[in-house]
Design a protein around this motif. Sequence first.
Motif, mmCIF file in Angstrom:
data_model
loop_
_atom_site.group_PDB
_atom_site.id
_atom_site.type_symbol
_atom_site.label_atom_id
_atom_site.label_comp_id
_atom_site.label_asym_id
_atom_site.label_seq_id
_atom_site.Cartn_x
_atom_site.Cartn_y
_atom_site.Cartn_z
ATOM 1 N N GLU A 186 -0.003 0.240 -4.640
ATOM 2 C CA GLU A 186 -0.617 1.198 -4.681
ATOM 3 C C GLU A 186 0.199 2.807 -5.028
ATOM 4 O OE1 GLU A 186 -2.374 2.552 -1.212
ATOM 5 O OE2 GLU A 186 -3.855 3.317 -1.506
ATOM 6 N N ARG A 187 -0.824 2.815 -6.378
ATOM 7 C CA ARG A 187 -0.190 4.319 -6.944
ATOM 8 C C ARG A 187 1.377 3.633 -7.867
ATOM 9 N NH1 ARG A 187 -2.781 8.599 -3.407
ATOM 10 N NH2 ARG A 187 -4.565 9.107 -5.317
ATOM 11 N N SER A 188 2.049 4.531 -8.117
ATOM 12 C CA SER A 188 3.442 5.134 -8.678
ATOM 13 C C SER A 188 4.193 6.091 -8.377
ATOM 14 C CB SER A 188 3.381 3.888 -9.976
ATOM 15 O OG SER A 188 2.953 5.231 -10.500
ATOM 16 N N LYS A 227 0.824 -1.041 0.419
ATOM 17 C CA LYS A 227 -0.106 -0.136 -0.081
ATOM 18 C C LYS A 227 1.057 1.398 0.197
ATOM 19 C CE LYS A 227 -3.887 -0.095 2.696
ATOM 20 N NZ LYS A 227 -3.655 1.239 1.765
ATOM 21 N N GLU A 228 0.063 1.973 -0.574
ATOM 22 C CA GLU A 228 0.827 3.921 -0.440
ATOM 23 C C GLU A 228 1.678 4.228 0.980
ATOM 24 O OE1 GLU A 228 -1.643 6.957 -0.570
ATOM 25 O OE2 GLU A 228 -0.842 6.804 -3.202
ATOM 26 N N PRO A 229 2.518 4.480 1.618
ATOM 27 C CA PRO A 229 3.408 4.368 2.554
ATOM 28 C C PRO A 229 2.575 5.584 3.713
ATOM 29 C CG PRO A 229 4.936 4.782 1.053
ATOM 30 C CD PRO A 229 3.631 4.581 -0.036
ATOM 31 N N TYR A 281 1.524 18.551 6.913
ATOM 32 C CA TYR A 281 2.766 20.221 6.095
ATOM 33 C C TYR A 281 2.008 20.529 4.864
ATOM 34 C CZ TYR A 281 5.714 19.809 10.263
ATOM 35 O OH TYR A 281 6.192 19.732 11.618
ATOM 36 N N MET A 282 1.912 19.575 4.230
ATOM 37 C CA MET A 282 0.981 19.622 2.212
ATOM 38 C C MET A 282 0.393 20.079 2.941
ATOM 39 S SD MET A 282 0.124 18.651 -0.565
ATOM 40 C CE MET A 282 -0.236 16.641 -0.671
ATOM 41 N N TYR A 283 -1.457 19.688 3.126
ATOM 42 C CA TYR A 283 -2.397 20.029 3.360
ATOM 43 C C TYR A 283 -2.602 21.157 4.022
ATOM 44 C CZ TYR A 283 -4.474 16.052 1.209
ATOM 45 O OH TYR A 283 -4.439 15.004 -0.147
ATOM 46 N N LYS A 284 -1.778 21.681 4.764
ATOM 47 C CA LYS A 284 -2.025 23.716 5.615
ATOM 48 C C LYS A 284 -1.438 24.641 4.732
ATOM 49 C CE LYS A 284 -2.742 22.641 10.620
ATOM 50 N NZ LYS A 284 -2.962 21.183 10.481
ATOM 51 N N CYS A 287 0.409 13.252 -11.829
ATOM 52 C CA CYS A 287 -0.761 14.016 -11.713
ATOM 53 C C CYS A 287 -0.098 14.949 -10.167
ATOM 54 C CB CYS A 287 -1.432 12.871 -10.909
ATOM 55 S SG CYS A 287 -2.133 11.297 -12.621
ATOM 56 N N PHE A 288 0.125 14.277 -9.221
ATOM 57 C CA PHE A 288 0.484 14.840 -8.189
ATOM 58 C C PHE A 288 1.097 16.154 -7.895
ATOM 59 C CE2 PHE A 288 -2.309 13.129 -5.157
ATOM 60 C CZ PHE A 288 -2.725 11.944 -5.536
ATOM 61 N N VAL A 289 2.034 15.546 -8.810
ATOM 62 C CA VAL A 289 3.730 17.001 -8.771
ATOM 63 C C VAL A 289 3.017 18.105 -10.137
ATOM 64 C CG1 VAL A 289 5.594 17.940 -9.617
ATOM 65 C CG2 VAL A 289 5.660 15.798 -8.050
ATOM 66 N N PHE A 320 7.586 17.502 0.693
ATOM 67 C CA PHE A 320 6.327 16.248 0.700
ATOM 68 C C PHE A 320 6.590 15.044 -0.927
ATOM 69 C CE2 PHE A 320 3.462 13.768 2.103
ATOM 70 C CZ PHE A 320 2.404 12.858 0.299
ATOM 71 N N GLN A 321 6.470 15.800 -1.576
ATOM 72 C CA GLN A 321 6.522 15.363 -2.867
ATOM 73 C C GLN A 321 7.912 14.508 -3.395
ATOM 74 O OE1 GLN A 321 3.985 13.973 -4.661
ATOM 75 N NE2 GLN A 321 2.368 15.350 -3.439
ATOM 76 N N THR A 322 9.209 14.943 -2.955
ATOM 77 C CA THR A 322 10.295 14.833 -2.814
ATOM 78 C C THR A 322 10.274 13.440 -2.327
ATOM 79 O OG1 THR A 322 11.706 16.909 -3.398
ATOM 80 C CG2 THR A 322 12.897 14.899 -2.401
ATOM 81 N N GLU A 327 -5.919 14.511 8.119
ATOM 82 C CA GLU A 327 -5.967 15.409 7.280
ATOM 83 C C GLU A 327 -5.721 15.952 6.217
ATOM 84 O OE1 GLU A 327 -3.812 12.548 7.826
ATOM 85 O OE2 GLU A 327 -2.317 12.965 8.818
ATOM 86 N N GLU A 328 -7.255 14.962 5.325
ATOM 87 C CA GLU A 328 -7.804 14.826 4.369
ATOM 88 C C GLU A 328 -9.651 15.797 4.991
ATOM 89 O OE1 GLU A 328 -5.733 10.640 2.576
ATOM 90 O OE2 GLU A 328 -8.256 11.002 3.256
ATOM 91 N N LYS A 329 -9.480 16.501 5.384
ATOM 92 C CA LYS A 329 -11.378 17.080 5.948
ATOM 93 C C LYS A 329 -12.074 17.838 5.288
ATOM 94 C CE LYS A 329 -10.968 17.720 10.268
ATOM 95 N NZ LYS A 329 -9.915 17.043 10.772
#
Length: 218
Positions: free
Chosen positions: A92-94, A39-41, A56-59, A101-103, A68-70, A159-161
């Motif tokens: 889960e993802r890659s 699964k995603e770590p 931090y990333m969501y804030k 997608c995210f970057v 975060f992405q690094t 974090e996803e609220k």
Amino acid sequence: FGTDGKTEKHTVCVEGNIGSGKTTLLEYFSTYPYTEVTKEPVEKWRNIKGMNALEYMYKDASRWGLTFQTYVQLTMLQIHTQPQVKRVKMMERSIYSAKYCFVENLYQSGKMPEIEYTVLTEWFDFLLKTQDIKVDLIVYLKTKPETDLRRIKERCRPEEKQIPLEYLETLHNLHEDWLIKKKFPLPAPVLVLNGEYEKEEMIKEYESYTPHILRGPA
Ligand SMILES: Cc1cc2cn([C@H]3C[C@H](O)[C@@H](CO)O3)c(=O)nc2[nH]1
């Protein structure tokens, strides 16, 4: 998948929006004897020596996006290159969705400056050239952003609220751009699943697509 399906090893990456049902799919396939599931770590991203990079990333995505992405890129690379024991490795993802997608979302939405995007891209390109990253199949759990939002609320990861529908719509479009419109390179063929069903229907759908190899020799 290869003809005899006996010796070859395969890697399957499960892609999809936040709340698209990846965990449900991976939990189901973790019951197959010939499949190892990673699964995603997320727990690593939440706890870097006690610091929660995801929070931090969501804030403040502009300040912490690169950090975060690094780290995501590193932890996904570690999964791609970890020794594979069983015949099928499901992830889960890659490292690809991390970038395409995210970057890409952080850059296109102006949250990541050009210089940070360029540094991440040069790392990404070099890693693809020098590391053994093999993907044989991408399973794309296609969902409507509204469905994702409902599920995120039900799951309630702290974090996803605050994730707004617009963020999910943007991510959905980036998944579609990559996996369906092929705007970014595809490392493997894409199998599109309808992720809109509830769990029982989803399991029937997995079963209908599960190639022989995931079931092991008859
Ligand atoms: C590969 C990759 C996964 C991933 C997840 N995330 C976020 C979305 C979810 O809220 C959480 C767990 O998937 O992390 C991200 O911002 N960037 C990512 N890149």
